[in-house]
Design a protein around this motif. Structure first.
Motif, PDB file in Angstrom:
ATOM      1  N   VAL A 142       0.872  -1.178   0.000  1.00  0.00           N
ATOM      2  CA  VAL A 142       0.000   0.000   0.000  1.00  0.00           C
ATOM      3  C   VAL A 142       0.910   1.228   0.000  1.00  0.00           C
ATOM      4  O   VAL A 142       1.527   1.567   1.004  1.00  0.00           O
ATOM      5  N   GLY A 143       1.016   1.901  -1.133  1.00  0.00           N
ATOM      6  CA  GLY A 143       1.957   3.002  -1.267  1.00  0.00           C
ATOM      7  C   GLY A 143       3.360   2.497  -1.575  1.00  0.00           C
ATOM      8  O   GLY A 143       3.635   1.292  -1.572  1.00  0.00           O
ATOM      9  N   VAL A 144       4.248   3.424  -1.826  1.00  0.00           N
ATOM     10  CA  VAL A 144       5.640   3.082  -2.108  1.00  0.00           C
ATOM     11  C   VAL A 144       6.361   2.836  -0.790  1.00  0.00           C
ATOM     12  O   VAL A 144       6.296   3.668   0.118  1.00  0.00           O
ATOM     13  N   PRO A 145       7.035   1.694  -0.619  1.00  0.00           N
ATOM     14  CA  PRO A 145       7.758   1.437   0.634  1.00  0.00           C
ATOM     15  C   PRO A 145       8.907   2.414   0.829  1.00  0.00           C
ATOM     16  O   PRO A 145       9.410   3.022  -0.123  1.00  0.00           O
ATOM     17  N   ALA A 146       9.329   2.556   2.090  1.00  0.00           N
ATOM     18  CA  ALA A 146      10.327   3.568   2.434  1.00  0.00           C
ATOM     19  C   ALA A 146      11.655   3.381   1.693  1.00  0.00           C
ATOM     20  O   ALA A 146      12.213   4.363   1.190  1.00  0.00           O
ATOM     21  N   LEU A 183       4.189  11.978  -1.634  1.00  0.00           N
ATOM     22  CA  LEU A 183       2.761  11.664  -1.777  1.00  0.00           C
ATOM     23  C   LEU A 183       2.545  10.189  -2.108  1.00  0.00           C
ATOM     24  O   LEU A 183       1.560   9.587  -1.658  1.00  0.00           O
ATOM     25  N   LEU A 184       3.442   9.595  -2.870  1.00  0.00           N
ATOM     26  CA  LEU A 184       3.323   8.171  -3.173  1.00  0.00           C
ATOM     27  C   LEU A 184       3.494   7.322  -1.912  1.00  0.00           C
ATOM     28  O   LEU A 184       2.869   6.264  -1.787  1.00  0.00           O
ATOM     29  N   MET A 185       4.326   7.775  -0.984  1.00  0.00           N
ATOM     30  CA  MET A 185       4.527   7.013   0.245  1.00  0.00           C
ATOM     31  C   MET A 185       3.246   6.930   1.064  1.00  0.00           C
ATOM     32  O   MET A 185       2.926   5.890   1.630  1.00  0.00           O
TER      33      MET A 185
END
Length: 289
Positions: A142-146, A183-185
């Motif tokens: 869910v979202g881009v990982p760190a 924002l992707l995160m």
């Protein structure tokens, strides 16, 4: 005489529970070292340190599962290490590299990137206690990982190592990357996790050849190769969104069909001499063998 209360002795900690935490601490040290290189203006070494932190971060969880050393302490330590190595460190490098020329706006973007990283990690930790997700969704984040976000945020810097900083070193260009990746995160955008990818046997040999070529390019032309990898990852995000929603639609359709079949199950046959129920008047009598 009553013996005085004694503090309980600490039990010996198995080595299998210590090794994953040691790897996590190495990743934390690599993230801190990248900031040191950034303060000295050695940005290429700083990026290498963050990439090393990402490799170690990908190893510690697998080592913990392999050695059966998964602990709550290790999970919390991993989140703290990720925040520093992939939230604070890349933002500081970009500020020291070019965003300090933007004044207060540059520092605000640094805070935004680090804040988005913290929010993403906090959301990930709270999702650990949720029920097991459906099998079809386990290959997506869910979202881009760190770690991937840190890599994408540093993409302008890596491109500048190869192509010069006349364009990629502009604060406006770097700001677009920082805001977009931030924002992707925190978004709900599904992205590939690549953890459960099964390689067909016919494709195993070609993939090994590609990996060998990739290793050769990393040695001979590292920054161009890493930049291409980052751009390819960016291109997979819309593909992941499309495949995720296609699988989600198929799952909902299958659930609806199962519910319809359960609701339209066969009615019980009437006993001899009994009239069929009103709902069964328009149905043919059951066949008898």
């Amino acid at each position: 005489m009553i013996a005085p209360n004694r503090r309980p002795r600490l039990r010996a900690l198995p080595i299998n529970k210590m090794i994953p935490n040691m790897v996590t601490l190495l990743a934390l040290a690599a993230g801190l070292t990248s900031i040191r290189y950034g303060l000295r203006g050695e940005f290429e070494r700083a990026v290498v340190a963050i990439i090393l932190a990402g490799i170690l971060d990908g190893m510690d969880g697998r080592i913990a599962r392999m050695l059966r050393g998964t602990t709550k302490f290790g999970a919390e330590l991993d989140s703290l290490s990720d925040f520093l190595s992939f939230g604070v460190a890349p933002a500081m490098l970009l500020y020291l590299w070019t965003m300090n020329d933007a004044g207060g706006a540059g520092w605000a973007l640094v805070l935004l990137f680090a804040t988005c990283s913290a929010l993403r990690l906090a959301r990930f930790n709270t999702m650990l206690g949720d029920p097991e997700p459906p099998a079809w969704s386990r290959n997506y984040f869910v979202g881009v990982p760190a770690p991937a976000a840190a890599f994408l945020g540093l993409l302008p810097m890596m491109l500048s190592f190869q192509l010069g900083d006349s364009f990629f070193g502009e604060p406006a260009v770097v700001a677009v990357f920082m805001v977009g990746v931030g924002l992707l995160m925190v978004s709900r955008m599904p992205t590939y996790s690549f953890k459960r990818v099964h390689v067909p046997r016919k494709a195993a040999l070609p993939i090994m050849i590609v990996v060998g070529l990739l290793a050769a390019f990393l040695v001979t032309n590292p920054w161009t190769t890493l930049s291409v990898i980052g751009l390819v990852y960016l291109a997979t995000i819309p593909l992941a969104w499309r495949s995720y929603h296609r699988l989600k639609a198929k799952s909902r359709l299958a659930e609806a069909e199962e519910a319809a079949e359960a609701a339209d199950g066969p009615a019980p046959a009437a006993a001899d001499g009994e009239e069929p129920a009103d709902g069964d008047l328009d149905r043919p009598p059951p066949s008898r063998s």
